[in-house]
Design an enzyme around this catalytic site. Structure first.
Site, mmCIF file in Angstrom:
data_model
loop_
_atom_site.group_PDB
_atom_site.id
_atom_site.type_symbol
_atom_site.label_atom_id
_atom_site.label_comp_id
_atom_site.label_asym_id
_atom_site.label_seq_id
_atom_site.Cartn_x
_atom_site.Cartn_y
_atom_site.Cartn_z
ATOM 1 N N CYS A 193 45.518 16.538 27.465
ATOM 2 C CA CYS A 193 44.084 16.581 27.819
ATOM 3 C C CYS A 193 43.718 17.943 28.412
ATOM 4 C CB CYS A 193 43.761 15.466 28.815
ATOM 5 S SG CYS A 193 42.075 15.562 29.433
HETATM 6 N N1 MHO Z 1 42.242 9.750 28.851
HETATM 7 C C1 MHO Z 1 41.154 10.653 28.957
HETATM 8 C C2 MHO Z 1 41.352 11.870 28.122
HETATM 9 C C3 MHO Z 1 40.245 12.839 28.220
HETATM 10 S S1 MHO Z 1 40.623 14.254 27.481
HETATM 11 C C4 MHO Z 1 39.381 15.287 27.453
HETATM 12 C C5 MHO Z 1 39.896 9.954 28.543
HETATM 13 O O1 MHO Z 1 39.960 9.139 27.628
HETATM 14 O O2 MHO Z 1 38.859 10.200 29.123
HETATM 15 O O3 MHO Z 1 41.200 14.075 26.222
#
Ligand code: MHO
Length: 157
Positions: free
Chosen positions: A10
């Site tokens: 992420c």
């Molecule tokens: N688990 C996080 C990842 C965000 S990232 C920008 C979400 O689903 O918000 O990939």
């Protein structure tokens, strides 16, 4: 100034982590090395775009070397995981080092070889030229500065 593009899961946490490192001049998050044009976050989440969530890092090589930056990178990823970092799973969360100039490649290769000694499993981090980088939407830029306490898969301190 020099630039390197790093994918470490992420991109919110990756950008925040690198933005705190002295010698890093600017950061930007986006979608790297996939095969679709102008991808949106939704597309990268749901479709097979081939893009990795990545952070473009501009740094002052007189203040921090690429070798040191890569050392910081390895400290926040598990480079043996395929298409996953932390709890996030999917091809967009693979790890990658995408370089902008070929002269960086020997430094990257040496860094990976050194890091491999810490693991029994092979390092699967993709090492490729940065072929394409699409800026992510504005709300993803400096996300954790705008949303302190927001989701972050890495330890920032
Ligand atoms: N688990 C996080 C990842 C965000 S990232 C920008 C979400 O689903 O918000 O990939």
């Amino acid at each position: 100034m020099e630039t390197i593009c790093l994918a470490g899961g992420c991109f919110w946490g990756v950008e925040e982590f690198f933005s705190r490192i002295p010698g890093v001049v600017s950061t930007k998050v986006g979608y790297a090395n996939g095969h679709t044009e102008n991808p949106t976050y939704e597309e990268v989440c749901r479709q097979d775009t081939g893009h990795a969530e990545a952070c473009l890092i501009e740094y002052d090589p007189e203040k921090i070397s690429l070798q040191k930056l890569l050392g910081r990178f390895w400290s926040i990823v598990d480079p043996t995981l395929v298409d996953q970092q932390g709890p996030d799973k999917g091809n967009q969360y693979r790890t990658g080092i995408y370089y902008l100039k070929a002269a960086d490649l020997p430094v990257i290769a040496a860094s990976r070889a050194e890091e491999q000694e810490r693991y029994e499993q092979p390092i699967v981090t993709e090492i490729e030229p940065l072929r394409k980088f699409w800026d992510a939407e504005e709300y993803h830029q400096r996300y954790l500065k705008k949303n302190p306490g927001g989701y972050c898969h890495i330890k920032l301190n």
